[in-house]
Motif scaffolding. Structure first.
Motif, PDB file in Angstrom:
ATOM      1  N   GLU A  71     -13.072  24.491  14.365  1.00 44.11           N
ATOM      2  CA  GLU A  71     -13.872  23.360  13.889  1.00 44.11           C
ATOM      3  C   GLU A  71     -14.945  22.975  14.906  1.00 44.11           C
ATOM      4  O   GLU A  71     -16.099  22.701  14.547  1.00 44.11           O
ATOM      5  N   GLY A  72     -14.564  22.958  16.171  1.00 44.49           N
ATOM      6  CA  GLY A  72     -15.540  22.658  17.206  1.00 44.49           C
ATOM      7  C   GLY A  72     -16.645  23.697  17.260  1.00 44.49           C
ATOM      8  O   GLY A  72     -17.823  23.364  17.408  1.00 44.49           O
ATOM      9  N   ALA A  73     -16.289  24.966  17.134  1.00 41.77           N
ATOM     10  CA  ALA A  73     -17.281  26.039  17.151  1.00 41.77           C
ATOM     11  C   ALA A  73     -18.248  25.906  15.989  1.00 41.77           C
ATOM     12  O   ALA A  73     -19.451  26.149  16.132  1.00 41.77           O
ATOM     13  N   GLU A  74     -17.754  25.524  14.816  1.00 38.37           N
ATOM     14  CA  GLU A  74     -18.618  25.363  13.644  1.00 38.37           C
ATOM     15  C   GLU A  74     -19.666  24.292  13.879  1.00 38.37           C
ATOM     16  O   GLU A  74     -20.846  24.468  13.555  1.00 38.37           O
ATOM     17  N   LEU A  75     -19.266  23.171  14.461  1.00 37.10           N
ATOM     18  CA  LEU A  75     -20.219  22.086  14.714  1.00 37.10           C
ATOM     19  C   LEU A  75     -21.232  22.458  15.792  1.00 37.10           C
ATOM     20  O   LEU A  75     -22.368  21.975  15.768  1.00 37.10           O
ATOM     21  N   MET A  76     -20.830  23.324  16.716  1.00 36.62           N
ATOM     22  CA  MET A  76     -21.715  23.664  17.826  1.00 36.62           C
ATOM     23  C   MET A  76     -22.560  24.898  17.553  1.00 36.62           C
ATOM     24  O   MET A  76     -23.439  25.236  18.348  1.00 36.62           O
ATOM     25  N   GLY A  77     -22.306  25.572  16.451  1.00 33.64           N
ATOM     26  CA  GLY A  77     -23.162  26.680  16.065  1.00 33.64           C
ATOM     27  C   GLY A  77     -22.902  27.967  16.812  1.00 33.64           C
ATOM     28  O   GLY A  77     -23.834  28.730  17.077  1.00 33.64           O
ATOM     29  N   HIS A  78     -21.642  28.236  17.167  1.00 33.80           N
ATOM     30  CA  HIS A  78     -21.306  29.530  17.739  1.00 33.80           C
ATOM     31  C   HIS A  78     -19.919  29.944  17.254  1.00 33.80           C
ATOM     32  O   HIS A  78     -19.289  29.227  16.477  1.00 33.80           O
ATOM     33  N   SER A  79     -19.444  31.085  17.699  1.00 37.97           N
ATOM     34  CA  SER A  79     -18.191  31.616  17.184  1.00 37.97           C
ATOM     35  C   SER A  79     -16.992  30.978  17.896  1.00 37.97           C
ATOM     36  O   SER A  79     -17.117  30.490  19.027  1.00 37.97           O
ATOM     37  N   PRO A  80     -15.817  30.983  17.259  1.00 40.15           N
ATOM     38  CA  PRO A  80     -14.612  30.493  17.933  1.00 40.15           C
ATOM     39  C   PRO A  80     -14.324  31.240  19.234  1.00 40.15           C
ATOM     40  O   PRO A  80     -13.829  30.643  20.185  1.00 40.15           O
ATOM     41  N   ALA A  81     -14.645  32.547  19.282  1.00 41.21           N
ATOM     42  CA  ALA A  81     -14.404  33.319  20.505  1.00 41.21           C
ATOM     43  C   ALA A  81     -15.246  32.782  21.660  1.00 41.21           C
ATOM     44  O   ALA A  81     -14.763  32.635  22.790  1.00 41.21           O
ATOM     45  N   VAL A  82     -16.522  32.498  21.383  1.00 38.45           N
ATOM     46  CA  VAL A  82     -17.395  31.932  22.417  1.00 38.45           C
ATOM     47  C   VAL A  82     -16.907  30.548  22.820  1.00 38.45           C
ATOM     48  O   VAL A  82     -16.892  30.196  24.006  1.00 38.45           O
ATOM     49  N   HIS A  83     -16.500  29.752  21.846  1.00 35.58           N
ATOM     50  CA  HIS A  83     -16.016  28.398  22.134  1.00 35.58           C
ATOM     51  C   HIS A  83     -14.787  28.438  23.037  1.00 35.58           C
ATOM     52  O   HIS A  83     -14.690  27.703  24.019  1.00 35.58           O
ATOM     53  N   LEU A  84     -13.857  29.325  22.706  1.00 35.02           N
ATOM     54  CA  LEU A  84     -12.633  29.420  23.490  1.00 35.02           C
ATOM     55  C   LEU A  84     -12.912  29.955  24.890  1.00 35.02           C
ATOM     56  O   LEU A  84     -12.361  29.474  25.881  1.00 35.02           O
ATOM     57  N   ALA A  85     -13.798  30.948  24.988  1.00 39.28           N
ATOM     58  CA  ALA A  85     -14.119  31.521  26.291  1.00 39.28           C
ATOM     59  C   ALA A  85     -14.817  30.511  27.190  1.00 39.28           C
ATOM     60  O   ALA A  85     -14.608  30.490  28.410  1.00 39.28           O
ATOM     61  N   THR A  86     -15.636  29.643  26.604  1.00 35.34           N
ATOM     62  CA  THR A  86     -16.417  28.691  27.388  1.00 35.34           C
ATOM     63  C   THR A  86     -15.617  27.438  27.730  1.00 35.34           C
ATOM     64  O   THR A  86     -15.679  26.943  28.869  1.00 35.34           O
ATOM     65  N   TYR A  87     -14.862  26.939  26.768  1.00 38.60           N
ATOM     66  CA  TYR A  87     -14.223  25.634  26.950  1.00 38.60           C
ATOM     67  C   TYR A  87     -12.699  25.677  26.971  1.00 38.60           C
ATOM     68  O   TYR A  87     -12.061  24.645  27.164  1.00 38.60           O
ATOM     69  N   GLY A  88     -12.125  26.860  26.767  1.00 39.55           N
ATOM     70  CA  GLY A  88     -10.671  26.946  26.663  1.00 39.55           C
ATOM     71  C   GLY A  88      -9.942  26.390  27.868  1.00 39.55           C
ATOM     72  O   GLY A  88      -8.913  25.713  27.744  1.00 39.55           O
ATOM     73  N   ARG A  89     -10.466  26.662  29.085  1.00 34.14           N
ATOM     74  CA  ARG A  89      -9.795  26.203  30.290  1.00 34.14           C
ATOM     75  C   ARG A  89      -9.698  24.685  30.330  1.00 34.14           C
ATOM     76  O   ARG A  89      -8.659  24.114  30.668  1.00 34.14           O
ATOM     77  N   ARG A  90     -10.798  24.005  29.951  1.00 30.61           N
ATOM     78  CA  ARG A  90     -10.795  22.551  29.974  1.00 30.61           C
ATOM     79  C   ARG A  90     -10.006  21.964  28.804  1.00 30.61           C
ATOM     80  O   ARG A  90      -9.364  20.916  28.938  1.00 30.61           O
ATOM     81  N   LEU A  91     -10.052  22.620  27.658  1.00 29.71           N
ATOM     82  CA  LEU A  91      -9.375  22.071  26.487  1.00 29.71           C
ATOM     83  C   LEU A  91      -7.867  22.256  26.543  1.00 29.71           C
ATOM     84  O   LEU A  91      -7.106  21.395  26.092  1.00 29.71           O
ATOM     85  N   ASP A  92      -7.422  23.395  27.096  1.00 29.77           N
ATOM     86  CA  ASP A  92      -5.994  23.698  27.096  1.00 29.77           C
ATOM     87  C   ASP A  92      -5.237  23.077  28.260  1.00 29.77           C
ATOM     88  O   ASP A  92      -4.031  22.836  28.167  1.00 29.77           O
ATOM     89  N   ALA A  93      -5.936  22.838  29.374  1.00 31.39           N
ATOM     90  CA  ALA A  93      -5.243  22.433  30.599  1.00 31.39           C
ATOM     91  C   ALA A  93      -4.423  21.154  30.448  1.00 31.39           C
ATOM     92  O   ALA A  93      -3.254  21.120  30.848  1.00 31.39           O
ATOM     93  N   PRO A  94      -4.955  20.047  29.873  1.00 32.37           N
ATOM     94  CA  PRO A  94      -4.137  18.821  29.779  1.00 32.37           C
ATOM     95  C   PRO A  94      -2.862  19.019  28.973  1.00 32.37           C
ATOM     96  O   PRO A  94      -1.769  18.619  29.395  1.00 32.37           O
ATOM     97  N   GLY A  95      -2.994  19.636  27.792  1.00 36.60           N
ATOM     98  CA  GLY A  95      -1.817  19.858  26.965  1.00 36.60           C
ATOM     99  C   GLY A  95      -0.828  20.803  27.619  1.00 36.60           C
ATOM    100  O   GLY A  95       0.390  20.624  27.501  1.00 36.60           O
ATOM    101  N   LEU A  96      -1.353  21.834  28.313  1.00 31.70           N
ATOM    102  CA  LEU A  96      -0.482  22.787  28.978  1.00 31.70           C
ATOM    103  C   LEU A  96       0.316  22.112  30.093  1.00 31.70           C
ATOM    104  O   LEU A  96       1.528  22.343  30.245  1.00 31.70           O
ATOM    105  N   ARG A  97      -0.351  21.263  30.883  1.00 30.04           N
ATOM    106  CA  ARG A  97       0.366  20.565  31.958  1.00 30.04           C
ATOM    107  C   ARG A  97       1.446  19.643  31.400  1.00 30.04           C
ATOM    108  O   ARG A  97       2.570  19.594  31.913  1.00 30.04           O
ATOM    109  N   SER A  98       1.105  18.919  30.328  1.00 33.18           N
ATOM    110  CA  SER A  98       2.098  18.016  29.723  1.00 33.18           C
ATOM    111  C   SER A  98       3.292  18.793  29.177  1.00 33.18           C
ATOM    112  O   SER A  98       4.450  18.377  29.328  1.00 33.18           O
ATOM    113  N   LYS A  99       3.011  19.933  28.557  1.00 37.67           N
ATOM    114  CA  LYS A  99       4.093  20.740  27.993  1.00 37.67           C
ATOM    115  C   LYS A  99       5.016  21.256  29.085  1.00 37.67           C
ATOM    116  O   LYS A  99       6.250  21.194  28.957  1.00 37.67           O
TER     117      LYS A  99
END
Length: 399
Positions: free
Chosen positions: A358-386
């Motif tokens: 969904e984020g990739a769609e709004l930003m105009g690029h592919s999910p692969a690019v979105h995950l490669a660019t922002y995955g570290r920042r997006l996953d880190a909080p949830g990963l630490r909590s888990k």
């Protein structure tokens, strides 16, 4: 587009030399002059049934009013030799084969660079992009060849690449430009160069992309307001990036309208073309920082009142212009205009909890690019909590 006066005069003089013989032309193709005619001999490998086909012979003289006389002389010489039956095809731009010891000489590399430029500019990039992001790298390759003769390709490219720090984006760009040049010449690329290209991730910030914080966005707005050189239109351009997460280039041709809830919606029409494909037009709803009012500081009203600044509609780099504004306003040196886009992406994932797709769609690029660019920042909080929850649960089980 009308031909320049010097080219029209050249064509008329060439016509006079031919004594009216038709079917011959001098034309400008990208940055080369060509003689075009179906009477040029068949190229090597062409079949006789293609004899009626028009062929083009590039002239060695560069185009322009200062060289028009020399170009006319060369074009007339081509015509005369064809009429006499003595003219033959010579590929003057081709680099010598890799086994030829002269193939790494600076003059051959310079000729090859011009050939590569002709194949890229106008087809895959603008002349300005070539001048800024290709020419400087390739000229340093020529400088490396001039400083010391290399016995083989690997020795030259190794010397050239080590001009840049390992694991940097600059070295990767230098590697990729040189490899494109070798491909243009048909030379084999040394396999051992792959490790010299490096891994940009090795030097990446462990925190991921550098995005504007909400506090830095507010600080920027205040500094623009106090600046004597920047006005309301400049502030509108920055607020538009912050609210919609656009690439600076997407300000070109942008339209805003009111959404169903009254909040603004961006109608993005600017496309981005790359080796991974092209983006398509999209609509992006406003997602402002958490402490902004719903109308984004009357964004729509300001849009209709004065619109975006003139510089934002130029195709020659709104992003670079905005980054220069950050430097003049003395914002942190590691912030760029893309920091607003990064902040928008993190807002979608961390504040709204949108899925990567969904984020990739709004930003105009592919999910692969979105995950490669922002995955570290997006996953880190949830990963630490888990992990913390799992560790705590393990302790309770042990107790």
């Amino acid at each position: 587009m009308a031909s320049p006066p010097w080219l029209r005069n050249l064509s008329q003089a060439f016509k006079a030399h031919r004594l009216g013989r038709s079917g011959w032309y001098v034309e400008l193709n990208r940055d080369r002059l060509r003689v075009v005619s179906a009477e040029l001999p068949l190229r090597p490998g062409e079949s006789p049934d293609q004899a009626h086909k028009r062929r083009a012979c590039s002239l060695s003289v560069p185009p322009g009013p200062a060289t028009a006389a020399a170009a006319l002389s060369e074009a007339c010489a081509v015509f005369d030799s064809v009429m006499e039956g003595t003219w033959e095809w010579l590929d003057e731009t081709a680099a010598p084969p890799a086994e030829d010891p002269r193939h790494l000489n600076p003059e051959h590399l310079e000729r090859l660079i011009l050939q590569l430029r002709c194949s890229l500019v106008g087809e895959r990039m603008t002349a300005r992009t070539w001048d800024r992001t290709w020419e400087p790298f390739l000229q340093r390759l020529v400088a490396s060849a001039a400083e010391r003769h290399a016995d083989d390709d690997a020795a030259l490219v190794t010397t050239y690449l080590r001009r840049w720090e390992a694991n940097t984006r600059s070295r990767q760009m230098a590697h990729d430009r040189a490899r494109s040049l070798w491909k243009e010449a048909g030379w084999p690329w040394p396999d051992e160069m792959a490790q010299l290209r490096g891994n940009g991730k090795a030097a990446a910030d462990p925190e991921g992309v550098r995005a504007f914080t909400d506090q830095e966005i507010q600080e920027l707005r205040e500094r623009i307001g106090k600046s004597g050189r920047l006005g309301a239109a400049d502030l509108l351009a920055w607020d538009t990036l912050a609210v919609f997460g656009l690439r600076p280039q997407e300000l070109i041709g942008l339209e805003l309208k009111g959404g169903a809830s009254g909040s603004p919606v961006a109608m993005v029409t600017r496309s981005k073309h790359s080796s991974k494909g092209a983006t398509r037009p999209r609509q992006v709803p406003a997602v402002p920082p958490a402490d902004w009012p719903p109308d984004c500081y009357r964004l729509l009203h300001r849009w209709h009142a004065h619109g975006l600044p003139e510089w934002s509609q130029r195709a020659t780099g709104p992003g670079a212009h905005m980054t220069q504004q950050l430097r003049r306003l003395q914002m942190p040196s590691d912030l760029t205009s893309y920091g607003m886009r990064h902040a928008f992406a993190l807002r979608l994932g961390l504040d709204l909890g949108l899925h990567v797709r969904e984020g990739a769609e709004l930003m105009g690029h592919s999910p692969a690019v979105h995950l490669a660019t922002y995955g570290r920042r997006l996953d880190a909080p949830g990963l630490r909590s888990k992990v913390q929850a799992l560790v705590a649960g393990r302790g309770n089980r042990c107790g």
